[in-house]
Scaffold this active site. Sequence first.
Site, PDB file in Angstrom:
ATOM      1  CE  LYS A 114      -4.130  -2.147   0.849  1.00  9.69           C
ATOM      2  NZ  LYS A 114      -3.693  -3.534   0.647  1.00  9.69           N
TER       3      LYS A 114
HETATM    4  C1  LIG Z   1      -4.177  -4.651  -0.046  1.00 13.30           C
HETATM    5  C2  LIG Z   1      -3.350  -5.880  -0.137  1.00 13.30           C
HETATM    6  C3  LIG Z   1      -3.567  -6.849  -1.150  1.00 13.30           C
HETATM    7  C4  LIG Z   1      -4.702  -6.740  -2.152  1.00 13.30           C
HETATM    8  O1  LIG Z   1      -4.514  -5.699  -3.070  1.00 13.30           O
HETATM    9  P1  LIG Z   1      -5.772  -5.172  -3.921  1.00 13.30           P
HETATM   10  O2  LIG Z   1      -5.266  -3.986  -4.659  1.00 13.30           O
HETATM   11  O3  LIG Z   1      -6.820  -4.823  -2.911  1.00 13.30           O
HETATM   12  O4  LIG Z   1      -6.195  -6.273  -4.820  1.00 13.30           O
HETATM   13  C5  LIG Z   1      -2.719  -7.937  -1.190  1.00 13.30           C
HETATM   14  N1  LIG Z   1      -1.725  -8.107  -0.281  1.00 13.30           N
HETATM   15  C6  LIG Z   1      -1.493  -7.207   0.707  1.00 13.30           C
HETATM   16  C7  LIG Z   1      -0.387  -7.467   1.684  1.00 13.30           C
HETATM   17  C8  LIG Z   1      -2.289  -6.064   0.813  1.00 13.30           C
HETATM   18  O5  LIG Z   1      -2.047  -5.187   1.812  1.00 13.30           O
END
Ligand SMILES: *Cc1c(COP(=O)(O)O)cnc(C)c1O
Length: 493
Positions: A114
């Site tokens: 993120k």
């Molecule tokens: C948010 C997240 C995901 C999923 O990503 P999306 O963009 O919501 O598909 C996968 N792995 C981790 C560690 C995340 O924090």
Amino acid sequence: MSMMYKSTRGSAVKLTSAQAIKKGIADDGGLYMPESIPRIDLDYIKKLAPMSYGKRAESVLSLYLDDYGKEALEKICKQAYSESRFGSNAAPVVKLSDAISVLELWHGPTSAFKDMALQIMPRLLSGALDMTKEKKTALILVATSGDTGKAALEGYRDVDGTKIMVFYPENGVSGIQKLQMCSQEGNNVNVVSIKGNFDDAQTGVKNIFSDDGIKTELEEKGVFLSSANSINWGRLAPQIVYYFSAYCDMANSGAIKIGEEINIAVPTGNFGNIFAAYMAKRMGLPIKKLICASNKNNILTDFINTGVYDRNREFYQTSSPSMDILISSNLERLLYALTDEATTRGLLEALSRDGRYEITSGLREKIQKEFYGDFCSEQMTAQTIKNTFERYGYLLDTHTATGLYCANEYINKTGDRTKMLCVSTASAYKFAPDVYKALAGAAEKDEFDASDKLYRLTKKEIPLPLAGLKEKRRIFTKSVGKSDMASEVLSFS
Ligand SMILES: *Cc1c(COP(=O)(O)O)cnc(C)c1O
């Protein structure tokens, strides 16, 4: 001529990227999409290849965020992806084998992917406030079940024209996540826990957003509410960059020749990360197939394979919690990209009315041409972590493990030998108890003890922000009932 943005659900209003980023979601409930998708050629990739991550970001983003101007974008990218925040390479590619490489997206301040978007989006918002001559302060409200809260706090801390407030469920986040948030530094941040679960926190935030009384009161104080949601174009656009960057790094290392197609496997929840890869493909980056990996909550697997999206199903808590999602908001952007506004609106209306929709077989075939959908059970997640460490000495977190498992399934089932890029979304140390259990077979519930044991077992470095966490001072300790959320917001504003 600036690139203009439109709602996926068909309102005629067109916005610049700065306006779309400031607004977040369209009035008709749709998400913003660029009016056309910019195309690049192989010469473009050759020019990108020798650049730093920050410069690559500047180049790719300038195709979408042209209203910001070259100088502003250069400054924003340089700050967001500086070495002090991400180390020398923000998104390194690591080779597992001749067939498979891993794109590590967790070298930012909170050790999960993120950060790639949330380190830059606040600066894009701040720039948008400047450009639209906004005098009010943007107060970002976040309800989080874990990763997003900390990443948003780190991203918005001390950013001009913004304040951020995060609500989390008192007993609904991991100990590490709680400590990460409660020790947050910065002069514009606030963190409060809720006596309730994640749904309570999220409902509370939604109610505050739609309360006109609160809105007026905030306006009088010179404040307006905004969200750090993954449906904001300001979060999506920066995610396109790392697919270009990874392709360049693979070419630079000799793993591929420029022009050669690759496959990409993405552990998926809200469909944001994988949709960014699809955008890169549509722009002309040589990508053959996108592997959409889910955990036991396999609503996307079913959708890709049957054409039916149905959220009337059981919800499971798994060892990859950031993928425990039954509504993948960014899927709306894919529907729009492959159909039109009216079709998209119809499907999303059916979803909110019936909790399900079904696409035509023609659309399903189009999606299957681009995407392969599969899922990974809890048992196979643990097994993949163990096998990968034993075979390659590479340490996976639980989310990344689901992606690698599905990538291998795809290779075995189809025999497709195209080079595979697996997206790694978190450091294993963020989910230490589950990773340790997968490797050692023994449980260690305490997260710091599990981290220590995982380190002793694997000798893989603990990321600095996690290593220093235990000693951090707890700044935010307040916990309130869910009916008190609004007054907390008003007193912070
Ligand atoms: C948010 C997240 C995901 C999923 O990503 P999306 O963009 O919501 O598909 C996968 N792995 C981790 C560690 C995340 O924090």
